[in-house]
Design an enzyme around this catalytic site. Structure first.
Site, mmCIF file in Angstrom:
data_model
loop_
_atom_site.group_PDB
_atom_site.id
_atom_site.type_symbol
_atom_site.label_atom_id
_atom_site.label_comp_id
_atom_site.label_asym_id
_atom_site.label_seq_id
_atom_site.Cartn_x
_atom_site.Cartn_y
_atom_site.Cartn_z
ATOM 1 N N LEU A 80 0.849 -1.194 0.000
ATOM 2 C CA LEU A 80 0.000 0.000 0.000
ATOM 3 C C LEU A 80 0.881 1.240 0.000
ATOM 4 C CD1 LEU A 80 -2.626 -0.970 2.752
ATOM 5 C CD2 LEU A 80 -3.024 -0.923 0.286
ATOM 6 N N HIS A 81 0.553 2.207 -0.854
ATOM 7 C CA HIS A 81 1.309 3.459 -0.819
ATOM 8 C C HIS A 81 0.514 4.664 -1.306
ATOM 9 C CE1 HIS A 81 1.791 2.492 -5.082
ATOM 10 N NE2 HIS A 81 2.084 3.750 -5.275
#
Length: 348
Positions: free
Chosen positions: A194-195
Site C-alpha cells: 500500500l502506498h
C-alpha cells in the site's frame, strides 16, 4: 524495470542502424532498494550520469529534474529522448526535450485511469501531449491516444516491457532472507503493498484497511514490504497482529519470489497487477479505478475500491476457490523491447 529490457535489446541488436544511447538516471527514486539494487539485479549498465534529483515536493522534484536534464541534454545532444512509464521524471524530461526541439518517444503510452487526483495521470497526459512516438502495452491504450488526436502512424502496439523483465528474470527469483525464519510455505501467505494517498495518508483509514485484511486472512501470514510513505502512518495506527509481518522494501528478485508463491496479493499498485496476471496469482486492488483494465477484464485482478468493507467478501471468494483464472493479454510475451528497438531503428 522498464528500461532494462530496452537496454538489453539495443545491446543485442545486429542492425547497422542500431542506436547508440546515453542512460540518464534522474535520481528520483533514491532509496537503495528502489534504485541501485534494481540496476544490479536486472543487469542494467551503470548510468552515464545520475542527476541526483531525489526528495522534495513533486513541484520541487519536477523543477530540479528539468534544470539538471536541460544541462545534460545541452552538453550531450540527442536525436531522441526515450522516456518510460508515468513518474515525475517521465513528464519532466519530456518537457525539457521538446523545448530543446528534440523528439520524444514514450514507452507505456496511452494508459489512463481517468482520475485527475493521481499525479501519475497528470504525468501521462502531459507526456502524451508532447511525445512524437507512442509505444503501447495494449490495443486499449492505443485507442485512448487516437481519441486524443494522435495519428495512427505514431502509435506502435509493442506489448509490455514489464513482462519482458519478468520473463527474463523469473528463473532467478530468490528466496528472501526472512523466508525460513517466518516458516513461510508456498500458497500459504499473502503479500500486501500500500502506498497511495487515498489509502495511507489518513491514520484511521489505513487502520481499518489493515484490520479487515488481518481479521479475514484466516490466520495466514501477511507479508507487508512497507513503502517509506506508509511506514510513518502505520506507526500511528498502533496495529499489532501475529500474522502481520512488516518487512523492509525488497529487491526485484526477492519481491517477485514472494508474489509468485503467494496465495494472493492485496495492493494499490498498478504494475504489480500486470505481474500477478502473467503469473496467475489472485490479486485484489484497493483502488476505485485502474489504468490497467486488462488486468481486470482478462487477468487475475479485481478492483475492490477503497472501502475496507469490500475486503472480507473478496477474501471469502478466494478461500472458497472461486477466484477467476485469467488469461495473458496480447503481446505480453517478453518481446516488447525487441519490437521497440526494431521500430526505433526504422525511425532513425
Amino acid at each position: 524495470m522498464k528500461i532494462a529490457p530496452i537496454i538489453h535489446a539495443i545491446n543485442a541488436s545486429k542492425s547497422p542502424r542500431k542506436p547508440t544511447y546515453r542512460l540518464v538516471h534522474t535520481g528520483q527514486h533514491f532509496d537503495e532498494k528502489m534504485s541501485h539494487t534494481f540496476f544490479k539485479q536486472l543487469n542494467i549498465p551503470e548510468p552515464e550520469v545520475n542527476l541526483n534529483c531525489g526528495g522534495g515536493s513533486q513541484s520541487e522534484q519536477t523543477a530540479a529534474i528539468m534544470i539538471a536534464f536541460e544541462k545534460e541534454l545541452i552538453a550531450n545532444p540527442a536525436d531522441l529522448v526515450l522516456v518510460v512509464g508515468d513518474v515525475t521524471s517521465t513528464m519532466a524530461c519530456s518537457i525539457v526535450a521538446k523545448k530543446l526541439q528534440i523528439k520524444v518517444a514514450h514507452v507505456e503510452a496511452g494508459i489512463r485511469s481517468f482520475d485527475m487526483s493521481m499525479p501519475e495521470e497528470i504525468n501521462r497526459l502531459v507526456t502524451d501531449a508532447l511525445a512524437d512516438y507512442f509505444f503501447t502495452t495494449t490495443i486499449w491504450a492505443g485507442e485512448n491516444l487516437k481519441k486524443a488526436g494522435i495519428a495512427e502512424n505514431q502509435i506502435f502496439f509493442v506489448g509490455n516491457v514489464m513482462i519482458d523483465t519478468l520473463n527474463a528474470n523469473r528463473s532467478k527469483f530468490s528466496k528472501p532472507d526472512f523466508w525460513d525464519a517466518l516458516q513461510l510455505q508456498p500458497k500459504k501467505y499473502f503479500v500486501l503493498t500500500l502506498h497511495r494517498p487515498a489509502n495511507v495518508d489518513a491514520v484511521e483509514n489505513l487502520k481499518q484497511l489493515i484490520n479487515e485484511i488481518v481479521s479475514h486472512a484466516n490466520g495466514l501470514p501477511i507479508l507487508f514490504p512497507i513503502h517509506p510513505r506508509t511506514a510513518k502512518v502505520l506507526l500511528e495506527t498502533g496495529i499489532k497482529a501475529e500474522n502481520l509481518h512488516i518487512i523492509e522494501p525488497l529487491g526485484y528478485l526477492e519481491f517477485n519470489y514472494l508474489v509468485e508463491n503467494a496465495f494472493g496479493v492485496i495492493t494499490d499498485s498498478g504494475g504489480i497487477t500486470e505481474e500477478t496476471t502473467v503469473m496467475g496469482i489472485p490479486c485484489m486492488t484497493l483502488r476505485d479505478n485502474t489504468e490497467r483494465p486488462e488486468t481486470v477484464t482478462m487477468g487475475t485482478n479485481e478492483l475492490l475500491g477503497t472501502d475496507p468493507k469490500a475486503i472480507p467478501p473478496a477474501l471469502r471468494k478466494l478461500f472458497d476457490g472461486a477466484w477467476k483464472k485469467g488469461t495473458i493479454p496480447e503481446k505480453w510475451d517478453g518481446k516488447a523491447a525487441e519490437r521497440i528497438v526494431d521500430q526505433l531503428q526504422l525511425l532513425a
